[in-house]
Motif scaffolding. Structure first.
Motif, PDB file in Angstrom:
ATOM      1  N   ASN A   1       0.843  -1.188   0.000  1.00 52.04           N
ATOM      2  CA  ASN A   1       0.000   0.000   0.000  1.00 52.04           C
ATOM      3  C   ASN A   1       0.886   1.248   0.000  1.00 52.04           C
ATOM      4  O   ASN A   1       2.122   1.151   0.066  1.00 52.04           O
ATOM      5  CB  ASN A   1      -0.950   0.002   1.208  1.00 52.04           C
ATOM      6  N   LYS A   2       0.255   2.409  -0.071  1.00 50.68           N
ATOM      7  CA  LYS A   2       0.999   3.664  -0.146  1.00 50.68           C
ATOM      8  C   LYS A   2       1.793   3.918   1.125  1.00 50.68           C
ATOM      9  O   LYS A   2       2.930   4.429   1.069  1.00 50.68           O
ATOM     10  CB  LYS A   2       0.045   4.824  -0.414  1.00 50.68           C
ATOM     11  N   ASP A   3       1.232   3.562   2.278  1.00 46.10           N
ATOM     12  CA  ASP A   3       1.952   3.787   3.527  1.00 46.10           C
ATOM     13  C   ASP A   3       3.273   3.017   3.544  1.00 46.10           C
ATOM     14  O   ASP A   3       4.299   3.538   4.002  1.00 46.10           O
ATOM     15  CB  ASP A   3       1.090   3.370   4.724  1.00 46.10           C
ATOM     16  N   ALA A   4       3.254   1.781   3.050  1.00 42.54           N
ATOM     17  CA  ALA A   4       4.479   0.981   3.008  1.00 42.54           C
ATOM     18  C   ALA A   4       5.497   1.593   2.052  1.00 42.54           C
ATOM     19  O   ALA A   4       6.702   1.602   2.323  1.00 42.54           O
ATOM     20  CB  ALA A   4       4.154  -0.448   2.582  1.00 42.54           C
ATOM     21  N   LEU A   5       5.012   2.121   0.942  1.00 46.76           N
ATOM     22  CA  LEU A   5       5.905   2.766  -0.023  1.00 46.76           C
ATOM     23  C   LEU A   5       6.509   4.037   0.569  1.00 46.76           C
ATOM     24  O   LEU A   5       7.712   4.290   0.426  1.00 46.76           O
ATOM     25  CB  LEU A   5       5.134   3.088  -1.302  1.00 46.76           C
ATOM     26  N   LEU A   6       5.702   4.835   1.246  1.00 46.32           N
ATOM     27  CA  LEU A   6       6.207   6.057   1.853  1.00 46.32           C
ATOM     28  C   LEU A   6       7.238   5.758   2.940  1.00 46.32           C
ATOM     29  O   LEU A   6       8.262   6.443   3.050  1.00 46.32           O
ATOM     30  CB  LEU A   6       5.056   6.878   2.432  1.00 46.32           C
ATOM     31  N   LEU A   7       6.985   4.737   3.731  1.00 48.38           N
ATOM     32  CA  LEU A   7       7.929   4.356   4.777  1.00 48.38           C
ATOM     33  C   LEU A   7       9.259   3.933   4.160  1.00 48.38           C
ATOM     34  O   LEU A   7      10.338   4.351   4.618  1.00 48.38           O
ATOM     35  CB  LEU A   7       7.350   3.223   5.630  1.00 48.38           C
ATOM     36  N   ALA A   8       9.199   3.121   3.104  1.00 46.67           N
ATOM     37  CA  ALA A   8      10.416   2.687   2.428  1.00 46.67           C
ATOM     38  C   ALA A   8      11.152   3.867   1.804  1.00 46.67           C
ATOM     39  O   ALA A   8      12.393   3.915   1.798  1.00 46.67           O
ATOM     40  CB  ALA A   8      10.072   1.650   1.359  1.00 46.67           C
ATOM     41  N   ALA A   9      10.401   4.830   1.285  1.00 42.01           N
ATOM     42  CA  ALA A   9      11.017   6.007   0.678  1.00 42.01           C
ATOM     43  C   ALA A   9      11.764   6.841   1.718  1.00 42.01           C
ATOM     44  O   ALA A   9      12.871   7.325   1.469  1.00 42.01           O
ATOM     45  CB  ALA A   9       9.942   6.859  -0.004  1.00 42.01           C
ATOM     46  N   TYR A  10      11.170   7.003   2.886  1.00 47.38           N
ATOM     47  CA  TYR A  10      11.814   7.765   3.955  1.00 47.38           C
ATOM     48  C   TYR A  10      13.061   7.023   4.453  1.00 47.38           C
ATOM     49  O   TYR A  10      14.109   7.630   4.701  1.00 47.38           O
ATOM     50  CB  TYR A  10      10.823   7.990   5.090  1.00 47.38           C
ATOM     51  N   GLU A  11      12.947   5.716   4.608  1.00 51.19           N
ATOM     52  CA  GLU A  11      14.086   4.913   5.043  1.00 51.19           C
ATOM     53  C   GLU A  11      15.249   5.034   4.070  1.00 51.19           C
ATOM     54  O   GLU A  11      16.418   5.152   4.485  1.00 51.19           O
ATOM     55  CB  GLU A  11      13.677   3.445   5.192  1.00 51.19           C
ATOM     56  N   LEU A  12      14.943   5.026   2.773  1.00 56.01           N
ATOM     57  CA  LEU A  12      16.014   5.090   1.773  1.00 56.01           C
ATOM     58  C   LEU A  12      16.683   6.460   1.775  1.00 56.01           C
ATOM     59  O   LEU A  12      17.899   6.560   1.574  1.00 56.01           O
ATOM     60  CB  LEU A  12      15.465   4.766   0.383  1.00 56.01           C
ATOM     61  N   ILE A  13      15.914   7.525   2.001  1.00 50.93           N
ATOM     62  CA  ILE A  13      16.526   8.847   2.107  1.00 50.93           C
ATOM     63  C   ILE A  13      17.546   8.874   3.243  1.00 50.93           C
ATOM     64  O   ILE A  13      18.668   9.361   3.085  1.00 50.93           O
ATOM     65  CB  ILE A  13      15.449   9.925   2.331  1.00 50.93           C
ATOM     66  N   CYS A  14      17.161   8.321   4.395  1.00 50.56           N
ATOM     67  CA  CYS A  14      18.075   8.296   5.538  1.00 50.56           C
ATOM     68  C   CYS A  14      19.289   7.419   5.251  1.00 50.56           C
ATOM     69  O   CYS A  14      20.419   7.774   5.609  1.00 50.56           O
ATOM     70  CB  CYS A  14      17.335   7.808   6.782  1.00 50.56           C
TER      71      CYS A  14
ATOM     72  N   GLU B   1       2.049   9.575  12.524  1.00 49.51           N
ATOM     73  CA  GLU B   1       2.349   8.203  12.094  1.00 49.51           C
ATOM     74  C   GLU B   1       3.647   7.748  12.742  1.00 49.51           C
ATOM     75  O   GLU B   1       4.739   8.168  12.357  1.00 49.51           O
ATOM     76  CB  GLU B   1       2.432   8.131  10.568  1.00 49.51           C
ATOM     77  N   GLU B   2       3.523   6.856  13.714  1.00 51.64           N
ATOM     78  CA  GLU B   2       4.663   6.429  14.502  1.00 51.64           C
ATOM     79  C   GLU B   2       5.770   5.764  13.681  1.00 51.64           C
ATOM     80  O   GLU B   2       6.953   6.028  13.942  1.00 51.64           O
ATOM     81  CB  GLU B   2       4.205   5.487  15.621  1.00 51.64           C
ATOM     82  N   PRO B   3       5.463   4.912  12.682  1.00 55.55           N
ATOM     83  CA  PRO B   3       6.558   4.311  11.905  1.00 55.55           C
ATOM     84  C   PRO B   3       7.452   5.353  11.232  1.00 55.55           C
ATOM     85  O   PRO B   3       8.678   5.211  11.226  1.00 55.55           O
ATOM     86  CB  PRO B   3       5.823   3.454  10.870  1.00 55.55           C
ATOM     87  N   LEU B   4       6.850   6.395  10.668  1.00 56.17           N
ATOM     88  CA  LEU B   4       7.641   7.461  10.058  1.00 56.17           C
ATOM     89  C   LEU B   4       8.427   8.232  11.117  1.00 56.17           C
ATOM     90  O   LEU B   4       9.600   8.566  10.918  1.00 56.17           O
ATOM     91  CB  LEU B   4       6.744   8.426   9.289  1.00 56.17           C
ATOM     92  N   ARG B   5       7.792   8.496  12.246  1.00 55.36           N
ATOM     93  CA  ARG B   5       8.479   9.220  13.309  1.00 55.36           C
ATOM     94  C   ARG B   5       9.672   8.419  13.823  1.00 55.36           C
ATOM     95  O   ARG B   5      10.736   8.978  14.115  1.00 55.36           O
ATOM     96  CB  ARG B   5       7.518   9.536  14.456  1.00 55.36           C
ATOM     97  N   ALA B   6       9.515   7.102  13.902  1.00 56.13           N
ATOM     98  CA  ALA B   6      10.608   6.245  14.386  1.00 56.13           C
ATOM     99  C   ALA B   6      11.809   6.300  13.450  1.00 56.13           C
ATOM    100  O   ALA B   6      12.960   6.339  13.897  1.00 56.13           O
ATOM    101  CB  ALA B   6      10.114   4.805  14.540  1.00 56.13           C
ATOM    102  N   VAL B   7      11.549   6.309  12.130  1.00 61.31           N
ATOM    103  CA  VAL B   7      12.643   6.392  11.161  1.00 61.31           C
ATOM    104  C   VAL B   7      13.394   7.708  11.325  1.00 61.31           C
ATOM    105  O   VAL B   7      14.631   7.747  11.381  1.00 61.31           O
ATOM    106  CB  VAL B   7      12.118   6.255   9.713  1.00 61.31           C
ATOM    107  N   GLY B   8      12.651   8.810  11.404  1.00 66.06           N
ATOM    108  CA  GLY B   8      13.275  10.114  11.566  1.00 66.06           C
ATOM    109  C   GLY B   8      14.015  10.238  12.884  1.00 66.06           C
ATOM    110  O   GLY B   8      15.121  10.799  12.943  1.00 66.06           O
ATOM    111  N   ARG B   9      13.422   9.704  13.950  1.00 68.27           N
ATOM    112  CA  ARG B   9      14.058   9.777  15.270  1.00 68.27           C
ATOM    113  C   ARG B   9      15.363   8.985  15.293  1.00 68.27           C
ATOM    114  O   ARG B   9      16.376   9.444  15.832  1.00 68.27           O
ATOM    115  CB  ARG B   9      13.101   9.257  16.336  1.00 68.27           C
TER     116      ARG B   9
END
Length: 218
Positions: free
Chosen positions: A54-67, A118-126
């Protein structure tokens, strides 16, 4: 004729990079799975489900790859360095001072807004922030040990100040890119680092106006 083998990892990254471009140009809420699929050359968004449910999974992967990519650049930038040289290399890789990092910054800022709820995104950024802060603290300790700067009364405050300068530049460069250019960002980072060797508190420094004729608009 043998069928061409598909590099799924490369295709996955390609989908993510296309997502970055759409978010950077249209915003995170306007980048639909259908739009992303079309930009990737697929007739229907169902193809994306093989890689992202789904889109949420894609967005999470996109944020992870940026980091991840930021960390890769940091590792290259600090290779063989320590102390203030390593700290400078880290700072210059985090700020959005070139076309690639500008795109990443626009996307990251979009994720920061969603990360509020959204906690998963916040966790990646944190996790990324804590990793970079640990590096900054280590480089500051090396700089003190090597005699590059005086003993810091509050190294935690210095680390937090540097991180807020870098992340603040993500916002200001997005809002006013004509003024907060790549060269000006690098200049501001250098000013922050110079205070470590000068031993002067930040409050005693005056940031030059964007109208200064010192080449900052290049």
């Amino acid at each position: 004729m043998m069928p061409r083998l598909v590099d799924h990892q490369e295709r996955r990254r390609s989908i993510i990079e296309t997502t970055w471009q759409l978010i950077a140009s249209h915003g995170i809420d306007n980048a639909s799975m259908r739009d992303i699929a079309r930009e990737c050359g697929y007739a229907a968004p169902g193809v994306l489900a093989y890689y992202f449910p789904n889109k949420d999974a894609l967005l999470l992967a996109a944020y992870e790859l940026i980091c991840e990519r930021t960390n890769e650049r940091i590792e290259t930038g600090i290779c063989g360095r320590r102390g203030l040289a390593a700290l400078r290399g880290l700072c210059l890789e985090i700020i959005p001072a070139n076309p690639l990092t500008v795109v990443e910054a626009r996307v990251a800022v979009s994720f920061w807004q969603r990360a509020q709820t959204e906690e998963p995104l916040r966790a990646v950024g944190r996790d990324a922030l804590l990793h970079w802060r640990a590096l900054v603290m280590g480089f500051l300790a090396e700089a003190e040990y090597d005699g590059e700067c005086a003993t810091l009364a509050d190294p935690d405050a210095v680390a937090d100040e540097l991180l807020n300068v870098m992340f603040g530049l993500h916002i200001t460069s997005m809002l006013d890119p004509d003024a907060i250019t790549g060269s000006r960002q690098r200049h501001l980072v250098e000013r922050a680092l110079s205070r470590l060797t000068a031993g002067e508190p930040a409050a005693h420094q005056t940031v030059p106006s964007t109208a200064d004729s010192d080449g900052l608009r290049r």
